[in-house]
Write a protein that holds these residues in place. Structure first.
Motif, PDB file in Angstrom:
ATOM      1  N   SER A  42      10.562   4.324  -3.865  1.00 49.61           N
ATOM      2  CA  SER A  42       9.942   5.648  -3.802  1.00 49.61           C
ATOM      3  C   SER A  42      10.489   6.420  -2.607  1.00 49.61           C
ATOM      4  O   SER A  42      11.184   5.861  -1.750  1.00 49.61           O
ATOM      5  CB  SER A  42       8.416   5.547  -3.741  1.00 49.61           C
ATOM      6  OG  SER A  42       8.001   4.581  -2.832  1.00 49.61           O
ATOM      7  N   GLY A 198       9.185   8.606  -7.302  1.00 49.55           N
ATOM      8  CA  GLY A 198       9.098   7.163  -7.510  1.00 49.55           C
ATOM      9  C   GLY A 198      10.061   6.779  -8.619  1.00 49.55           C
ATOM     10  O   GLY A 198      10.302   7.576  -9.533  1.00 49.55           O
ATOM     11  N   TYR A 311      -5.558   0.899  -8.329  1.00 50.30           N
ATOM     12  CA  TYR A 311      -4.917   1.297  -7.074  1.00 50.30           C
ATOM     13  C   TYR A 311      -5.147   2.799  -6.819  1.00 50.30           C
ATOM     14  O   TYR A 311      -5.018   3.616  -7.724  1.00 50.30           O
ATOM     15  CB  TYR A 311      -3.421   1.003  -7.165  1.00 50.30           C
ATOM     16  CG  TYR A 311      -2.706   1.160  -5.863  1.00 50.30           C
ATOM     17  CD1 TYR A 311      -2.899   0.257  -4.827  1.00 50.30           C
ATOM     18  CD2 TYR A 311      -1.826   2.217  -5.651  1.00 50.30           C
ATOM     19  CE1 TYR A 311      -2.238   0.397  -3.618  1.00 50.30           C
ATOM     20  CE2 TYR A 311      -1.156   2.366  -4.455  1.00 50.30           C
ATOM     21  CZ  TYR A 311      -1.371   1.449  -3.445  1.00 50.30           C
ATOM     22  OH  TYR A 311      -0.723   1.594  -2.253  1.00 50.30           O
ATOM     23  N   ASN A 313      -4.061   5.897  -4.033  1.00 46.85           N
ATOM     24  CA  ASN A 313      -3.376   6.381  -2.817  1.00 46.85           C
ATOM     25  C   ASN A 313      -3.494   7.898  -2.679  1.00 46.85           C
ATOM     26  O   ASN A 313      -2.822   8.509  -1.852  1.00 46.85           O
ATOM     27  CB  ASN A 313      -1.905   5.925  -2.769  1.00 46.85           C
ATOM     28  CG  ASN A 313      -1.044   6.594  -3.834  1.00 46.85           C
ATOM     29  OD1 ASN A 313      -1.515   7.456  -4.580  1.00 46.85           O
ATOM     30  ND2 ASN A 313       0.214   6.214  -3.910  1.00 46.85           N
ATOM     31  N   ARG A 316      -3.759   9.733   0.641  1.00 45.98           N
ATOM     32  CA  ARG A 316      -2.566   9.867   1.491  1.00 45.98           C
ATOM     33  C   ARG A 316      -1.521  10.816   0.934  1.00 45.98           C
ATOM     34  O   ARG A 316      -0.761  11.415   1.683  1.00 45.98           O
ATOM     35  CB  ARG A 316      -1.879   8.498   1.636  1.00 45.98           C
ATOM     36  CG  ARG A 316      -2.537   7.531   2.566  1.00 45.98           C
ATOM     37  CD  ARG A 316      -1.626   6.319   2.768  1.00 45.98           C
ATOM     38  NE  ARG A 316      -1.679   5.400   1.657  1.00 45.98           N
ATOM     39  CZ  ARG A 316      -0.643   5.119   0.855  1.00 45.98           C
ATOM     40  NH1 ARG A 316       0.524   5.700   1.037  1.00 45.98           N
ATOM     41  NH2 ARG A 316      -0.776   4.253  -0.125  1.00 45.98           N
ATOM     42  N   ILE A 327       5.102   5.923  -7.816  1.00 46.29           N
ATOM     43  CA  ILE A 327       4.879   5.697  -6.370  1.00 46.29           C
ATOM     44  C   ILE A 327       3.803   4.619  -6.202  1.00 46.29           C
ATOM     45  O   ILE A 327       3.957   3.681  -5.415  1.00 46.29           O
ATOM     46  CB  ILE A 327       4.481   7.003  -5.640  1.00 46.29           C
ATOM     47  CG1 ILE A 327       5.659   7.987  -5.583  1.00 46.29           C
ATOM     48  CG2 ILE A 327       3.998   6.688  -4.210  1.00 46.29           C
ATOM     49  CD1 ILE A 327       5.304   9.371  -5.028  1.00 46.29           C
ATOM     50  N   CYS A 328       2.705   4.743  -6.954  1.00 51.82           N
ATOM     51  CA  CYS A 328       1.643   3.720  -6.877  1.00 51.82           C
ATOM     52  C   CYS A 328       2.199   2.344  -7.205  1.00 51.82           C
ATOM     53  O   CYS A 328       1.923   1.355  -6.512  1.00 51.82           O
ATOM     54  CB  CYS A 328       0.527   4.019  -7.884  1.00 51.82           C
ATOM     55  SG  CYS A 328      -0.544   5.352  -7.419  1.00 51.82           S
ATOM     56  N   ASP A 330       5.262   1.216  -7.085  1.00 52.55           N
ATOM     57  CA  ASP A 330       6.172   0.726  -6.041  1.00 52.55           C
ATOM     58  C   ASP A 330       5.375   0.188  -4.847  1.00 52.55           C
ATOM     59  O   ASP A 330       5.705  -0.865  -4.297  1.00 52.55           O
ATOM     60  CB  ASP A 330       7.115   1.862  -5.619  1.00 52.55           C
ATOM     61  CG  ASP A 330       8.079   1.417  -4.534  1.00 52.55           C
ATOM     62  OD1 ASP A 330       8.681   0.329  -4.679  1.00 52.55           O
ATOM     63  OD2 ASP A 330       8.215   2.134  -3.523  1.00 52.55           O
ATOM     64  N   GLU A 331       4.326   0.903  -4.474  1.00 54.52           N
ATOM     65  CA  GLU A 331       3.514   0.439  -3.331  1.00 54.52           C
ATOM     66  C   GLU A 331       2.847  -0.906  -3.646  1.00 54.52           C
ATOM     67  O   GLU A 331       2.803  -1.802  -2.804  1.00 54.52           O
ATOM     68  CB  GLU A 331       2.487   1.510  -2.951  1.00 54.52           C
ATOM     69  CG  GLU A 331       3.145   2.742  -2.344  1.00 54.52           C
ATOM     70  CD  GLU A 331       2.175   3.854  -1.915  1.00 54.52           C
ATOM     71  OE1 GLU A 331       2.651   4.862  -1.373  1.00 54.52           O
ATOM     72  OE2 GLU A 331       0.953   3.718  -2.135  1.00 54.52           O
ATOM     73  N   ARG A 334       5.598  -3.637  -3.674  1.00 51.47           N
ATOM     74  CA  ARG A 334       6.084  -3.972  -2.324  1.00 51.47           C
ATOM     75  C   ARG A 334       5.026  -4.720  -1.523  1.00 51.47           C
ATOM     76  O   ARG A 334       5.344  -5.454  -0.605  1.00 51.47           O
ATOM     77  CB  ARG A 334       6.548  -2.705  -1.597  1.00 51.47           C
ATOM     78  CG  ARG A 334       7.966  -2.314  -2.027  1.00 51.47           C
ATOM     79  CD  ARG A 334       8.572  -1.248  -1.172  1.00 51.47           C
ATOM     80  NE  ARG A 334       7.927   0.038  -1.394  1.00 51.47           N
ATOM     81  CZ  ARG A 334       7.352   0.764  -0.464  1.00 51.47           C
ATOM     82  NH1 ARG A 334       7.317   0.346   0.783  1.00 51.47           N
ATOM     83  NH2 ARG A 334       6.787   1.909  -0.764  1.00 51.47           N
ATOM     84  N   ALA A 335       3.762  -4.533  -1.909  1.00 49.21           N
ATOM     85  CA  ALA A 335       2.687  -5.266  -1.225  1.00 49.21           C
ATOM     86  C   ALA A 335       2.535  -6.678  -1.812  1.00 49.21           C
ATOM     87  O   ALA A 335       1.629  -7.417  -1.428  1.00 49.21           O
ATOM     88  CB  ALA A 335       1.377  -4.492  -1.339  1.00 49.21           C
TER      89      ALA A 335
END
Ligand code: COA
Length: 362
Positions: A42, A198, A311, A313, A316, A327-328, A330-331, A334-335
């Motif tokens: 992203s 994203g 999820y 976000n 932010r 984007i969600c 990917d976050e 990655r977590a």
């Protein structure tokens, strides 16, 4: 509307009964493959528009925005840093390719979902293909507003699954702050939207069980006038006072869109679970378009979805339209929160009106 419900088992279905009027032959295996995500990425601009910043330029309050939407800040592309829909998309795809550990020239297809590209032509996808040296990859943009990335995901999935291509990138990118009216007149809409991109890289997988087990794509053009960006007075819905809407800025009928979104979101989850024959509790993550935290909460309560499975976000990044779902995801990825064997449902709805889902087996 089109959909599919299950991945057919490979081999055998077209076998000849033998002994009839036709010569015996060895049937070809159906061209059905699995599909998997091999990378995500992203790009979020560094510049932020906080609620406090909005309080300084329009008649609004942090309290009102947080209560009605859940948003605390959103990102803003800076043209002075050459940030725009295509450069953000390019950054997101670079990150996704690095994650996938493949060069861009392995891509057969690049789909970019956006409603905020700089030029009518060429497509953002073509410019990215050139910048990242994607060789002869097919490249096109798709305009389905906030549903765009999920629409694109379903298109790429079916092309890979059908055997036409092996590897595809699906990107959502939006530079929406350029269409916001930050005067008090536009405050119902301008507080919502932010910029970002994203991307995901998909590849044919040996295991046919991997990929979308159910998806839906819908539209209802009668609702186009609830959310649009007019360029000329002729674009306005019949009977609209041209003085009431600014050219080149987003107009939203917030209450109508809210009603549509709450109802659609919930029926989309129910429809997708039904098609897959899967219960809500079997889904590890609902990766949803971030339009308004109240819309997400209403769906969460209706289906009894625990907080950690939906999820959020939006506080932010605000509503980034087509970029929101990737984007969600990917976050989340990655977590380290996406695991083999998980079922993940992607969901989005937006202008058009459009709505779409995709339930994946990882
Ligand atoms: N700050 C303070 N007050 C505001 C405001 C703001 N930013 N925006 C609107 N208001 C005021 C209105 O003027 C109105 O005042 P009035 O009652 O004195 O006339 C009041 O708040 C209520 O306005 P309304 O538009 O009914 O608010 P709402 O509760 O519907 O919330 C949205 C507005 C935009 C947050 C809400 O409609 C929404 O989330 N809609 C869906 C948006 C969406 O998801 N869009 C993207 C789809 S992909």
């Amino acid at each position: 509307m089109s959909s599919h419900d299950a991945i057919p088992a490979p081999g055998g279905e077209h076998a000849s009964a033998g002994g009839g009027h036709y010569p015996a032959h060895t049937p070809k295996a159906p061209r059905v493959a699995g599909v998997e995500f091999i990378g995500t990425g992203s790009y979020l601009p560094e510049d932020k528009i906080t609620n406090a910043g909005l309080e300084r330029i329009m008649d609004t309050t942090d309290e009102w925005i947080v209560q009605r939407t859940g948003i605390r800040e959103r990102r803003k592309a800076d043209p002075a840093k050459h940030e725009s829909a295509w450069t953000m998309a390019s950054g997101a795809l670079e990150n996704a390719l690095a994650d996938a550990r493949i060069p861009a020239d392995q891509l057969d297809l690049i789909i970019v979902a956006t409603v905020s590209s700089e030029m009518a032509t060429p497509s953002v996808a073509s410019r990215i293909a050139n910048r990242l040296k994607a060789g002869k990859a097919a490249a096109f943009d798709l305009a389905a507003a906030c549903s765009g990335w999920v629409y694109g995901l379903n298109v790429a999935h079916e092309m890979i699954r059908g055997g036409g291509i092996t590897t595809a990138a699906v990107i959502g990118t939006e530079h929406l702050t350029q269409y916001m009216d930050y005067s008090t007149a536009g405050r119902g809409c301008a507080i919502l939207f932010g910029d970002g991109a994203g991307a995901a890289v998909l590849r044919r997988a040996a295991d046919p069980a991997k990929g979308a087990i159910a998806w839906s794509m819908h539209g209802d053009g009668t609702g186009w006038k609830d959310l649009y960006i007019p360029r000329r007075p002729d674009d306005l819905p019949e009977g609209t006072d041209p003085a009431a809407v600014k050219m080149g800025q987003m107009f939203m009928n917030g209450r109508e869109v809210f009603k549509f979104a709450v109802g659609t979101f919930q029926s989309l989850i129910a429809e997708t679970l039904d098609k897959a024959g899967v219960r809500a509790e079997s889904v590890a993550h609902f990766v949803c378009h971030q339009s308004n935290v109240r819309i997400l909460e209403a769906a969460r309560e209706r289906f009894g979805i625990p907080q950690d499975k939906l999820y959020v976000n939006i506080h932010r990044v605000g509503n980034t339209s087509a970029a929101s779902v990737p984007i969600c995801f990917d976050e989340l990825r990655r977590a380290g929160r996406i695991h083999p064997g998980d079922k993940v449902m992607f969901l989005a709805f937006g202008a058009g009106l459009t709505w779409s889902s995709s339930l994946w087996q990882f």
